[in-house]
Design a protein around this motif. Structure first.
Motif, PDB file in Angstrom:
ATOM      1  N   LEU A   1       0.810  -1.219   0.000  1.00 42.60           N
ATOM      2  CA  LEU A   1       0.000   0.000   0.000  1.00 42.60           C
ATOM      3  C   LEU A   1       0.844   1.270   0.000  1.00 42.60           C
ATOM      4  N   ALA A   2       2.156   1.116   0.123  1.00 42.71           N
ATOM      5  CA  ALA A   2       3.048   2.280   0.092  1.00 42.71           C
ATOM      6  C   ALA A   2       2.908   2.971  -1.262  1.00 42.71           C
ATOM      7  N   PRO A   3       3.001   4.299  -1.289  1.00 49.71           N
ATOM      8  CA  PRO A   3       2.719   5.043  -2.514  1.00 49.71           C
ATOM      9  C   PRO A   3       3.800   4.968  -3.588  1.00 49.71           C
ATOM     10  N   SER A   4       4.977   4.526  -3.260  1.00 46.78           N
ATOM     11  CA  SER A   4       6.067   4.528  -4.233  1.00 46.78           C
ATOM     12  C   SER A   4       5.817   3.519  -5.342  1.00 46.78           C
ATOM     13  N   GLU A   5       6.236   3.883  -6.541  1.00 44.21           N
ATOM     14  CA  GLU A   5       6.145   2.965  -7.678  1.00 44.21           C
ATOM     15  C   GLU A   5       7.307   1.977  -7.686  1.00 44.21           C
ATOM     16  N   GLN A   6       8.338   2.262  -6.923  1.00 46.96           N
ATOM     17  CA  GLN A   6       9.502   1.382  -6.850  1.00 46.96           C
ATOM     18  C   GLN A   6       9.483   0.650  -5.512  1.00 46.96           C
TER      19      GLN A   6
END
Length: 107
Positions: free
Chosen positions: A49-54
Motif C-alpha cells: 500500500l506504500a505510494p512509491s512505484e519502486q
C-alpha cells in the motif's frame, strides 16, 4: 495513508516474527506459528500500500518506521525502555525514511 500502511506493516511484521521467536527461543507451543504466518502475510500485503512505484524505495523508507516500531515493541511488550541511543538512532532512521519518501525527484 503512507503512515498508516507503514505503521500497520511494522506491527504485523514484528508480531509475526515474535511468534517465531516465542516458539523457537521461548519454548512456546508450535501453535504460535499459525498467527505468526498470518501476521507476516498481512505485513507483506500492507507494504504494497506504500505510494512509491519502486518497491526498493518503499522498502527502504519502511525500514526507518520498522526500527522505531521495534523500539516501541521493546518498551511496550518486552518491558525494556529504550535508552537515549535507541531514541537517537530511531530519530535518525525516521529522518532518513522521510528523505527517501519525500525527497524531490527529477524526471
Amino acid at each position: 495513508m503512507t503512515a498508516f500502511a507503514y505503521i500497520a506493516a511494522a506491527l504485523a511484521e514484528i508480531a509475526g516474527c515474535f511468534g517465531f521467536w516465542a516458539w523457537l527461543r521461548l519454548g512456546k507451543s508450535v501453535f504460535w506459528l499459525a498467527p505468526a504466518i498470518a501476521s507476516l502475510c498481512l505485513f507483506a500485503y500492507l507494504l504494497t500500500l506504500a505510494p512509491s512505484e519502486q518497491a526498493g524505495r518503499a522498502f527502504a523508507a519502511y525500514g526507518g518506521v520498522y526500527i522505531v516500531a521495534s523500539l516501541a515493541w521493546l518498551w511496550l511488550v518486552e518491558g525494556t525502555r529504550p535508552d537515549r541511543w535507541d531514541v537517537a538512532g530511531g530519530a535518525i532512521c525516521l529522518v532518513g525514511a522521510a528523505v527517501i519518501l519525500w525527497g524531490p525527484r527529477t524526471g
